[in-house]
Design a protein around this motif. Structure first.
Motif, short mmCIF file in Angstrom:
data_model
loop_
_atom_site.label_atom_id
_atom_site.label_comp_id
_atom_site.label_asym_id
_atom_site.label_seq_id
_atom_site.Cartn_x
_atom_site.Cartn_y
_atom_site.Cartn_z
N TYR A 49 0.59 -1.38 0.02
CA TYR A 49 -0.19 -0.09 -0.11
C TYR A 49 0.92 1.55 0.02
CZ TYR A 49 -3.38 -3.46 0.90
OH TYR A 49 -3.73 -4.83 1.46
N SER A 50 1.92 1.40 0.32
CA SER A 50 3.02 2.52 0.53
C SER A 50 3.65 3.12 -0.79
CB SER A 50 3.70 2.19 2.08
OG SER A 50 4.98 1.13 1.51
N ALA A 53 0.46 4.24 -2.81
CA ALA A 53 -0.06 5.28 -2.84
C ALA A 53 0.66 6.16 -3.36
CB ALA A 53 0.43 5.96 -1.32
N GLN A 57 -0.91 9.16 -5.72
CA GLN A 57 -0.68 10.30 -5.72
C GLN A 57 -0.01 11.22 -7.27
OE1 GLN A 57 2.00 10.21 -2.39
NE2 GLN A 57 0.92 9.89 -1.10
N LEU A 73 -6.37 6.08 -3.85
CA LEU A 73 -5.79 6.71 -2.79
C LEU A 73 -7.25 6.50 -1.59
CD1 LEU A 73 -3.92 10.33 -3.11
CD2 LEU A 73 -2.79 8.59 -2.43
N THR A 76 -6.31 3.18 -0.71
CA THR A 76 -5.28 2.58 -0.44
C THR A 76 -4.73 3.36 1.13
OG1 THR A 76 -4.28 3.03 -2.04
CG2 THR A 76 -3.20 2.70 -0.27
N TYR A 77 -5.29 3.98 1.79
CA TYR A 77 -5.64 4.64 3.28
C TYR A 77 -6.34 4.48 4.02
CZ TYR A 77 -3.17 8.72 1.87
OH TYR A 77 -1.89 9.73 0.87
N SER A 86 -8.57 8.95 4.41
CA SER A 86 -9.48 7.42 2.75
C SER A 86 -10.66 8.12 3.23
CB SER A 86 -9.26 6.18 3.80
OG SER A 86 -10.52 5.24 3.13
N GLU A 89 -9.73 11.34 0.75
CA GLU A 89 -9.75 11.19 -0.88
C GLU A 89 -10.83 10.46 -1.11
OE1 GLU A 89 -7.15 11.18 -2.55
OE2 GLU A 89 -5.90 12.38 -0.58
#
Length: 205
Positions: A49-50, A53, A57, A73, A76-77, A86, A89
């Protein structure tokens, strides 16, 4: 002299790391929007996930594709338990769509509403769960995580109705998931049994 050498080594390593980060950022910014979208969701499905992102982004600042960046995003968040991020977004996904490019019949629209249902539940916003769930079709399933589908939305609604004290509606949701389940809600024991049933469904759905 030894201290000077150590400082020099640290400086060189810092410069190398900085250059590597700049190179990675340049590589991402140089990708097409389609590549950003595909790579972001590929990393998402790999639970990275990091890294996902970073691609979303970049996509979120592309003039013609920013909505999909916000959607990516949001999910993902959510997977990272960054609930406020989250929520922001997902809200951007809907609020910045001034031209109504994403319509309720679109799968992306339902993906966004489903995401908001999970966010609302995490924020103990029961009304938000119910409101956002209204535009999610019974055939919905999340294409980037096959474990999430309409049954999860129904369960969130059952939980929300129960928390709001609307036990009849909560029972109706549970019976969608288990038609054979029945309790007498005129007694406190029935409400307890309903709560226990919801908890058991959370373990299997």
């Amino acid at each position: 002299m030894r201290s000077y050498i150590i400082l020099l080594i640290i400086l060189v390593l810092t410069l190398i790391m900085g250059c590597s980060k700049d190179k990675a950022a340049n590589q991402i910014s140089g990708l097409s929007s389609q590549d950003l979208y595909l790579r972001g969701w590929t990393l998402f499905q790999q639970s990275n996930y990091s890294e996902a992102a970073k691609y979303f982004q970049e996509l979120s600042i592309r003039p013609n594709n920013y909505l999909f960046g916000h959607l990516g995003l949001g999910w993902t968040y959510l997977k990272q338990d960054k609930i406020i991020n989250s929520n922001n977004e997902f809200q951007k996904f809907f609020d910045t769509d001034s031209l109504d490019l994403i319509v309720p019949a679109d799968s992306s629209y339902m993906d966004g509403k489903a995401g908001l249902c999970f966010v609302s539940s995490a924020m103990h916003d029961e009304v938000g769960v119910i409101t956002n769930s209204q535009q999610i079709g019974a055939n919905w399933s999340f294409r980037y995580d096959s474990s999430l589908n309409y049954q999860d939305i129904v369960l969130l609604k059952a939980m929300s109705y129960y928390a709001m004290g609307q036990f009849d509606l909560s029972l109706q949701m549970v019976q969608i998931l288990d038609p054979g389940f029945a309790v007498d809600l005129t007694f406190s024991e029935g409400k307890i049994l309903l709560a226990n049933k919801i908890e058991s469904l959370k373990q299997i759905i």
